[in-house]
Scaffold this active site. Sequence first.
Site, PDB file in Angstrom:
ATOM      1  N   GLU A  28       0.739  -1.312  -0.102  1.00 15.08           N
ATOM      2  CA  GLU A  28      -0.079   0.017   0.251  1.00 15.08           C
ATOM      3  C   GLU A  28       0.957   0.996  -0.112  1.00 15.08           C
ATOM      4  O   GLU A  28       1.675   1.343   0.950  1.00 15.08           O
ATOM      5  CB  GLU A  28      -0.731  -0.151   1.040  1.00 15.08           C
ATOM      6  CG  GLU A  28      -2.058  -1.090   1.381  1.00 15.08           C
ATOM      7  CD  GLU A  28      -2.746  -1.106   2.626  1.00 15.08           C
ATOM      8  OE1 GLU A  28      -2.172  -0.618   3.653  1.00 15.08           O
ATOM      9  OE2 GLU A  28      -3.682  -1.753   2.424  1.00 15.08           O
ATOM     10  N   GLN A  47      -3.507  16.255  -6.951  1.00 16.69           N
ATOM     11  CA  GLN A  47      -2.909  15.964  -7.892  1.00 16.69           C
ATOM     12  C   GLN A  47      -1.507  15.027  -7.907  1.00 16.69           C
ATOM     13  O   GLN A  47      -0.852  15.147  -6.944  1.00 16.69           O
ATOM     14  CB  GLN A  47      -2.368  17.312  -8.610  1.00 16.69           C
ATOM     15  CG  GLN A  47      -1.636  17.199  -9.897  1.00 16.69           C
ATOM     16  CD  GLN A  47      -1.284  18.597 -10.417  1.00 16.69           C
ATOM     17  OE1 GLN A  47      -2.198  19.565 -10.098  1.00 16.69           O
ATOM     18  NE2 GLN A  47      -0.210  18.691 -11.090  1.00 16.69           N
ATOM     19  N   ASP A  48      -1.437  14.090  -8.767  1.00 16.29           N
ATOM     20  CA  ASP A  48      -0.140  13.465  -8.719  1.00 16.29           C
ATOM     21  C   ASP A  48       0.645  13.913  -9.857  1.00 16.29           C
ATOM     22  O   ASP A  48       0.257  14.117 -10.990  1.00 16.29           O
ATOM     23  CB  ASP A  48      -0.523  11.830  -9.081  1.00 16.29           C
ATOM     24  CG  ASP A  48      -0.961  11.185  -7.863  1.00 16.29           C
ATOM     25  OD1 ASP A  48      -1.102  11.804  -6.675  1.00 16.29           O
ATOM     26  OD2 ASP A  48      -1.683   9.839  -7.971  1.00 16.29           O
ATOM     27  N   ASN A  49       2.053  13.789  -9.859  1.00 17.62           N
ATOM     28  CA  ASN A  49       2.939  14.006 -10.874  1.00 17.62           C
ATOM     29  C   ASN A  49       3.915  13.246 -11.003  1.00 17.62           C
ATOM     30  O   ASN A  49       4.305  12.304 -10.104  1.00 17.62           O
ATOM     31  CB  ASN A  49       3.655  15.485 -10.367  1.00 17.62           C
ATOM     32  CG  ASN A  49       2.502  16.410 -10.189  1.00 17.62           C
ATOM     33  OD1 ASN A  49       1.807  16.802 -10.989  1.00 17.62           O
ATOM     34  ND2 ASN A  49       2.649  17.213  -9.056  1.00 17.62           N
ATOM     35  N   ARG A  59      17.061  18.376  -9.630  1.00 17.33           N
ATOM     36  CA  ARG A  59      16.031  19.190  -9.802  1.00 17.33           C
ATOM     37  C   ARG A  59      15.745  19.774  -8.250  1.00 17.33           C
ATOM     38  O   ARG A  59      15.280  19.159  -7.280  1.00 17.33           O
ATOM     39  CB  ARG A  59      14.538  18.448 -10.127  1.00 17.33           C
ATOM     40  CG  ARG A  59      14.583  17.768 -11.605  1.00 17.33           C
ATOM     41  CD  ARG A  59      13.508  17.139 -11.963  1.00 17.33           C
ATOM     42  NE  ARG A  59      13.649  16.345 -13.061  1.00 17.33           N
ATOM     43  CZ  ARG A  59      13.029  16.781 -14.157  1.00 17.33           C
ATOM     44  NH1 ARG A  59      12.252  17.962 -14.206  1.00 17.33           N
ATOM     45  NH2 ARG A  59      13.232  16.093 -15.409  1.00 17.33           N
ATOM     46  N   HIS A  62      13.042  23.511  -4.702  1.00 13.56           N
ATOM     47  CA  HIS A  62      11.545  24.283  -5.131  1.00 13.56           C
ATOM     48  C   HIS A  62      10.882  24.301  -4.050  1.00 13.56           C
ATOM     49  O   HIS A  62      10.547  23.501  -3.312  1.00 13.56           O
ATOM     50  CB  HIS A  62      11.100  23.559  -6.343  1.00 13.56           C
ATOM     51  CG  HIS A  62      11.769  23.466  -7.759  1.00 13.56           C
ATOM     52  ND1 HIS A  62      11.897  22.339  -8.425  1.00 13.56           N
ATOM     53  CD2 HIS A  62      12.947  24.368  -8.007  1.00 13.56           C
ATOM     54  CE1 HIS A  62      12.629  22.690  -9.347  1.00 13.56           C
ATOM     55  NE2 HIS A  62      13.310  23.615  -9.031  1.00 13.56           N
ATOM     56  N   LYS A  72       3.779  17.775  -0.114  1.00 10.32           N
ATOM     57  CA  LYS A  72       4.245  16.642  -1.135  1.00 10.32           C
ATOM     58  C   LYS A  72       4.516  15.410  -0.167  1.00 10.32           C
ATOM     59  O   LYS A  72       5.097  15.122   0.772  1.00 10.32           O
ATOM     60  CB  LYS A  72       5.550  16.748  -1.948  1.00 10.32           C
ATOM     61  CG  LYS A  72       5.380  18.096  -2.597  1.00 10.32           C
ATOM     62  CD  LYS A  72       6.798  18.436  -3.232  1.00 10.32           C
ATOM     63  CE  LYS A  72       6.886  19.860  -4.303  1.00 10.32           C
ATOM     64  NZ  LYS A  72       8.096  19.966  -4.635  1.00 10.32           N
ATOM     65  N   HIS A 119      12.365  21.595  -1.548  1.00 10.95           N
ATOM     66  CA  HIS A 119      12.687  20.230  -1.928  1.00 10.95           C
ATOM     67  C   HIS A 119      13.498  20.055  -3.416  1.00 10.95           C
ATOM     68  O   HIS A 119      13.463  20.940  -4.320  1.00 10.95           O
ATOM     69  CB  HIS A 119      11.228  19.593  -2.237  1.00 10.95           C
ATOM     70  CG  HIS A 119      11.344  18.203  -2.539  1.00 10.95           C
ATOM     71  ND1 HIS A 119      10.796  17.739  -3.870  1.00 10.95           N
ATOM     72  CD2 HIS A 119      11.789  17.092  -2.093  1.00 10.95           C
ATOM     73  CE1 HIS A 119      11.091  16.347  -4.077  1.00 10.95           C
ATOM     74  NE2 HIS A 119      11.820  16.027  -3.016  1.00 10.95           N
ATOM     75  N   TYR A 132       5.124  11.874  -7.474  1.00 11.72           N
ATOM     76  CA  TYR A 132       4.790  12.583  -6.105  1.00 11.72           C
ATOM     77  C   TYR A 132       3.253  13.313  -6.081  1.00 11.72           C
ATOM     78  O   TYR A 132       2.729  13.509  -7.124  1.00 11.72           O
ATOM     79  CB  TYR A 132       5.577  13.766  -5.729  1.00 11.72           C
ATOM     80  CG  TYR A 132       5.824  14.893  -6.659  1.00 11.72           C
ATOM     81  CD1 TYR A 132       5.304  16.181  -6.576  1.00 11.72           C
ATOM     82  CD2 TYR A 132       6.653  14.673  -7.840  1.00 11.72           C
ATOM     83  CE1 TYR A 132       5.453  16.993  -7.508  1.00 11.72           C
ATOM     84  CE2 TYR A 132       6.825  15.574  -8.767  1.00 11.72           C
ATOM     85  CZ  TYR A 132       6.267  16.787  -8.654  1.00 11.72           C
ATOM     86  OH  TYR A 132       6.349  17.746  -9.730  1.00 11.72           O
ATOM     87  N   GLU A 143       5.667  30.173  -7.310  1.00  2.00           N
ATOM     88  CA  GLU A 143       7.028  29.367  -7.250  1.00  2.00           C
ATOM     89  C   GLU A 143       8.155  30.252  -6.909  1.00  2.00           C
ATOM     90  O   GLU A 143       8.489  31.252  -7.341  1.00  2.00           O
ATOM     91  CB  GLU A 143       7.106  28.839  -8.730  1.00  2.00           C
ATOM     92  CG  GLU A 143       8.262  27.867  -8.568  1.00  2.00           C
ATOM     93  CD  GLU A 143       8.300  27.398 -10.157  1.00  2.00           C
ATOM     94  OE1 GLU A 143       8.870  26.412 -10.606  1.00  2.00           O
ATOM     95  OE2 GLU A 143       7.831  28.181 -11.104  1.00  2.00           O
ATOM     96  N   LYS A 169      16.773  27.611 -15.103  1.00  2.00           N
ATOM     97  CA  LYS A 169      16.041  28.149 -14.107  1.00  2.00           C
ATOM     98  C   LYS A 169      16.950  27.946 -12.739  1.00  2.00           C
ATOM     99  O   LYS A 169      16.991  28.831 -11.886  1.00  2.00           O
ATOM    100  CB  LYS A 169      14.856  27.922 -14.220  1.00  2.00           C
ATOM    101  CG  LYS A 169      13.776  28.319 -13.265  1.00  2.00           C
ATOM    102  CD  LYS A 169      12.384  28.084 -13.248  1.00  2.00           C
ATOM    103  CE  LYS A 169      12.237  26.659 -12.524  1.00  2.00           C
ATOM    104  NZ  LYS A 169      10.584  26.272 -12.464  1.00  2.00           N
ATOM    105  N   ASP A 170      17.261  26.842 -12.492  1.00  2.00           N
ATOM    106  CA  ASP A 170      17.684  26.356 -11.362  1.00  2.00           C
ATOM    107  C   ASP A 170      19.064  26.917 -11.063  1.00  2.00           C
ATOM    108  O   ASP A 170      19.529  27.129  -9.846  1.00  2.00           O
ATOM    109  CB  ASP A 170      17.568  24.950 -11.051  1.00  2.00           C
ATOM    110  CG  ASP A 170      16.329  24.431 -10.749  1.00  2.00           C
ATOM    111  OD1 ASP A 170      15.577  25.122 -10.503  1.00  2.00           O
ATOM    112  OD2 ASP A 170      16.057  23.056 -10.990  1.00  2.00           O
TER     113      ASP A 170
END
Length: 188
Positions: A28, A47-49, A59, A62, A72, A119, A132, A143, A169-170
Amino acid sequence: MKFIKTEIPDVVLCKPTVFNDERGYFFESFKKNEFENFIGYSVNFCQDNEAKSTKGVLRGLHYQLPPFAQAKLVRVVKGNVLDIVVDIRKKSPSYGKHIAVEISEENKYQLFIPKGFAHGYVVLSNEAVFSYKVDNYYHKESERGIMYNDSTLQIDWKFPANKLIISAKDKEQPLFENADVFENNKTY
């Protein structure tokens, strides 16, 4: 499922009970009532991403500012990553501190990251599929990010810096001292 408080108590490591046999495995990955009983409040994931990345992709770091902040619940479906969480709640005793957890398809760990944390992760395997849940939708204007290699955070990404693959961007995120942070200690 076993829930474990990390060095930053609001961040929770979730270790599922995995049932293996000749057919494969079953576990589970989320059970709302048990999860919420452990953390002590309700989280309504909406929402799932999923992201697929190759070795060395970094990454992060953020987050989104209130009222669009996101909690998350992250996991790795394929491969393994080093997951980093930084406390950005100004009035928290762990403000500016971070934890690092390796999560993988093998250990099947999940990490719960409440609101008030930055994160990010780096892919350690040849490829990784990162999945996630979030409890708030993406909101571009809210953001924010922090420079992944800010020396004040002292994050060891466990990967050679010259081999990292980082978005433009990062690479332009502010240092921690200049970042927009959460002014209180609230995580929900």
